[in-house]
Design a protein around this motif. Structure first.
Motif, short mmCIF file in Angstrom:
data_model
loop_
_atom_site.label_atom_id
_atom_site.label_comp_id
_atom_site.label_asym_id
_atom_site.label_seq_id
_atom_site.Cartn_x
_atom_site.Cartn_y
_atom_site.Cartn_z
N PRO A 1 12.68 2.73 -4.35
CA PRO A 1 12.32 1.49 -3.67
C PRO A 1 12.32 1.68 -2.16
CG PRO A 1 14.56 1.38 -4.52
CD PRO A 1 13.97 2.65 -5.05
N ILE A 2 11.58 0.84 -1.47
CA ILE A 2 11.53 0.90 -0.01
C ILE A 2 12.88 0.51 0.56
CG2 ILE A 2 10.66 -1.48 0.19
CD1 ILE A 2 8.94 -0.44 2.56
N HIS A 3 13.31 1.22 1.60
CA HIS A 3 14.58 0.86 2.26
C HIS A 3 14.40 0.55 3.73
CE1 HIS A 3 15.69 4.37 4.77
NE2 HIS A 3 14.94 5.03 3.92
N SER A 4 13.25 0.93 4.32
CA SER A 4 13.05 0.57 5.73
C SER A 4 11.58 0.66 6.08
CB SER A 4 13.85 1.49 6.66
OG SER A 4 13.35 2.82 6.62
N ALA A 5 11.19 -0.13 7.08
CA ALA A 5 9.82 -0.10 7.58
C ALA A 5 9.83 -0.49 9.05
CB ALA A 5 8.92 -1.05 6.79
N GLN A 6 9.16 0.32 9.87
CA GLN A 6 9.01 0.05 11.29
C GLN A 6 7.51 -0.14 11.57
OE1 GLN A 6 11.35 2.70 10.39
NE2 GLN A 6 12.77 0.97 10.49
N THR A 7 7.15 -1.25 12.16
CA THR A 7 5.74 -1.59 12.33
C THR A 7 5.41 -1.85 13.79
OG1 THR A 7 5.91 -4.01 12.16
CG2 THR A 7 5.92 -2.76 10.10
N TYR A 8 4.14 -1.62 14.14
CA TYR A 8 3.61 -1.97 15.46
C TYR A 8 2.30 -2.73 15.27
CZ TYR A 8 6.97 0.69 18.19
OH TYR A 8 8.13 1.12 18.78
N PHE A 9 2.19 -3.84 15.98
CA PHE A 9 0.98 -4.65 15.98
C PHE A 9 0.17 -4.27 17.21
CE2 PHE A 9 4.09 -6.83 13.44
CZ PHE A 9 3.36 -7.35 12.38
N LEU A 10 -0.99 -3.68 17.00
CA LEU A 10 -1.76 -3.10 18.10
C LEU A 10 -2.87 -4.02 18.60
CD1 LEU A 10 -2.07 0.51 16.62
CD2 LEU A 10 -0.23 -0.46 18.05
N LEU A 11 -3.53 -4.72 17.67
CA LEU A 11 -4.63 -5.63 18.01
C LEU A 11 -4.56 -6.84 17.09
CD1 LEU A 11 -7.61 -3.08 18.27
CD2 LEU A 11 -6.63 -4.38 20.18
N PRO A 12 -5.04 -8.01 17.54
CA PRO A 12 -5.06 -9.17 16.65
C PRO A 12 -6.00 -8.93 15.46
CG PRO A 12 -5.40 -9.82 18.95
CD PRO A 12 -5.52 -8.32 18.89
N GLN B 1 8.44 -8.03 -4.49
CA GLN B 1 9.45 -8.86 -3.85
C GLN B 1 9.71 -8.38 -2.41
OE1 GLN B 1 11.19 -11.66 -4.86
NE2 GLN B 1 10.23 -11.82 -6.88
N ALA B 2 9.77 -7.05 -2.23
CA ALA B 2 9.99 -6.50 -0.89
C ALA B 2 8.81 -6.80 0.03
CB ALA B 2 10.23 -5.00 -0.98
N ALA B 3 7.59 -6.69 -0.49
CA ALA B 3 6.41 -6.98 0.32
C ALA B 3 6.40 -8.45 0.73
CB ALA B 3 5.15 -6.64 -0.46
N THR C 1 -9.52 -5.94 5.61
CA THR C 1 -8.60 -4.99 6.22
C THR C 1 -8.41 -3.81 5.29
OG1 THR C 1 -7.41 -6.84 7.24
CG2 THR C 1 -6.30 -4.70 7.23
N GLU C 2 -8.66 -2.61 5.80
CA GLU C 2 -8.45 -1.38 5.04
C GLU C 2 -7.07 -0.81 5.40
OE1 GLU C 2 -10.70 0.27 2.99
OE2 GLU C 2 -12.39 -1.14 3.23
N PHE C 3 -6.36 -0.36 4.38
CA PHE C 3 -5.04 0.24 4.58
C PHE C 3 -5.11 1.71 4.17
CE2 PHE C 3 -4.33 -4.25 4.21
CZ PHE C 3 -3.35 -4.52 5.15
N ALA C 4 -4.95 2.59 5.15
CA ALA C 4 -4.99 4.04 4.91
C ALA C 4 -3.56 4.56 4.92
CB ALA C 4 -5.82 4.72 5.99
N VAL C 5 -3.14 5.19 3.82
CA VAL C 5 -1.77 5.68 3.67
C VAL C 5 -1.75 7.19 3.82
CG1 VAL C 5 0.25 5.77 2.16
CG2 VAL C 5 -1.28 3.78 2.08
N GLU C 6 -0.83 7.68 4.61
CA GLU C 6 -0.61 9.13 4.73
C GLU C 6 0.73 9.48 4.08
OE1 GLU C 6 0.39 12.56 8.09
OE2 GLU C 6 -0.29 10.56 8.73
N ALA D 1 0.84 -1.20 0.00
CA ALA D 1 0.00 0.00 0.00
C ALA D 1 0.87 1.25 0.00
CB ALA D 1 -0.92 -0.02 1.22
N ALA D 2 1.88 1.28 0.85
CA ALA D 2 2.76 2.45 0.89
C ALA D 2 3.50 2.61 -0.43
CB ALA D 2 3.75 2.30 2.04
N GLY D 3 4.00 1.51 -0.99
CA GLY D 3 4.77 1.59 -2.23
C GLY D 3 3.97 2.05 -3.41
N HIS D 4 2.68 1.72 -3.42
CA HIS D 4 1.82 2.14 -4.53
C HIS D 4 1.60 3.66 -4.56
CE1 HIS D 4 1.11 -1.79 -6.00
NE2 HIS D 4 0.26 -2.17 -5.09
N THR D 5 1.93 4.34 -3.45
CA THR D 5 1.75 5.80 -3.40
C THR D 5 3.08 6.55 -3.45
OG1 THR D 5 1.87 6.07 -0.99
CG2 THR D 5 -0.25 5.37 -1.91
#
Length: 290
Positions: free
Chosen positions: A60-71, A200-202, A78-83, A50-54
């Motif tokens: 190309p993507i070089h880094s991603a930091q993620t947090y899992f908040l809820l199962p 491939q990155a995804a 699942t909706e993906f909102a990109v800012e 989703a991020a890469g499409h915008t």
């Protein structure tokens, strides 16, 4: 064709497919069958897409930091909102939220970088036999059919092949043994993937979540699926260093760097078959005694 055959032929890229529903909004697919907890790597891989499409196509993507908040729930879209946080001269930054039932279940901050030349070195080395030279899963889990069945069922469900140069923490735990805080695993997707660097990155993000946190349990002689442990990924980060084909074997060299306070911290290095360091991972998770 039976549903089982359809699932067997499905690629990881199919699992990550997104529908674009707005300029900065995307929707993931739901899965057949009963409600299950979403695999975190799938949500993270879709967020990378989703991020890469915008982002600008030349970054190309070089880094991603993620947090899992809820199962997550596999039967809920699942909706993906990109800012679009920023587009600079050579870097672009995107924030992504994954939403189910109007609740944010996951968030990611990703950065994209226009390729440039610079100083080059790596410390990580490939010090293990190749995937064709290591034991198969039957040998790794010999004498422990329940562990073998769990592992093969899990890999089948994710569409992934795995080979272990050394028995993983889970195999040692099944024998009542403690083990090293290091585990190594060769991984690849079972089906071919698109050639685009973004996909491939995804898909690498999808696979990078697999087994990493379990490296923290080896010294304790326990497995993440033990009934007396409550386990959940809290955050997962990846830095992409070089393009990698995820439908060919690559090594994820994993280290359980620390555990304490009901959490564990693992670090990984992802190398291709030539020994080139292609990505670095870090993951922190909840490991709490019930």
């Amino acid at each position: 064709m039976s549903p089982e055959a359809v699932r067997a032929a499905e690629s990881v890229a199919d699992r990550l497919t997104l529908e674009r529903v707005g300029e900065y909004r995307f929707r993931g697919r739901i899965h057949d069958g009963p409600s299950r907890r979403s695999y975190g790597g799938e949500v993270a891989g879709q967020a990378v897409l989703a991020a890469g499409h915008t982002a600008p196509a030349d970054r190309p993507i070089h880094s991603a930091q993620t947090y899992f908040l809820l199962p997550g729930d596999t039967t809920v879209p699942t909706e993906f909102a990109v800012e679009p946080v920023r587009d600079g001269g050579s870097f672009s930054t995107r924030r992504v939220e994954a939403i189910q039932n109007d609740r944010v279940i996951f968030t990611m901050l990703a950065s994209f970088h226009r390729p440039e030349e610079g100083l080059t070195h790596q410390i990580a080395t490939l010090d293990t036999p190749g995937p064709d030279e290591v034991p198969d899963l039957d040998a790794v889990f010999a004498g422990h059919p329940a562990a073998l069945q769990w592992t093969t069922t899990f890999l089948d469900a994710l569409g992934i092949d795995a080979r272990f140069p050394d028995p993983p923490a889970r195999a040692h735990a099944m024998r009542g043994e403690a083990s090293s805080a290091r585990q190594r695993v060769w991984l690849r997707t079972r089906q071919p993937l698109p050639d685009t660097q973004l996909e491939q990155a995804a898909c690498l993000m999808y696979l990078s979540d697999l087994l990493l946190l379990s490296a923290t349990t080896g010294p304790h002689g326990e497995a993440l699926r033990d009934q007396d442990l409550q386990v959940a990924t809290v955050n997962h980060s990846i830095w992409f260093h070089a393009p990698l084909r995820v439908d060919d074997w690559f090594l994820h060299d994993q280290y359980g760097r620390w555990s304490g306070g009901a959490r564990g911290l693992a670090h990984g290095e992802i190398l291709d078959r030539s020994g080139r360091l292609c990505a670095t991972t870090m993951q922190e998770g909840l490991i709490r005694r019930r």
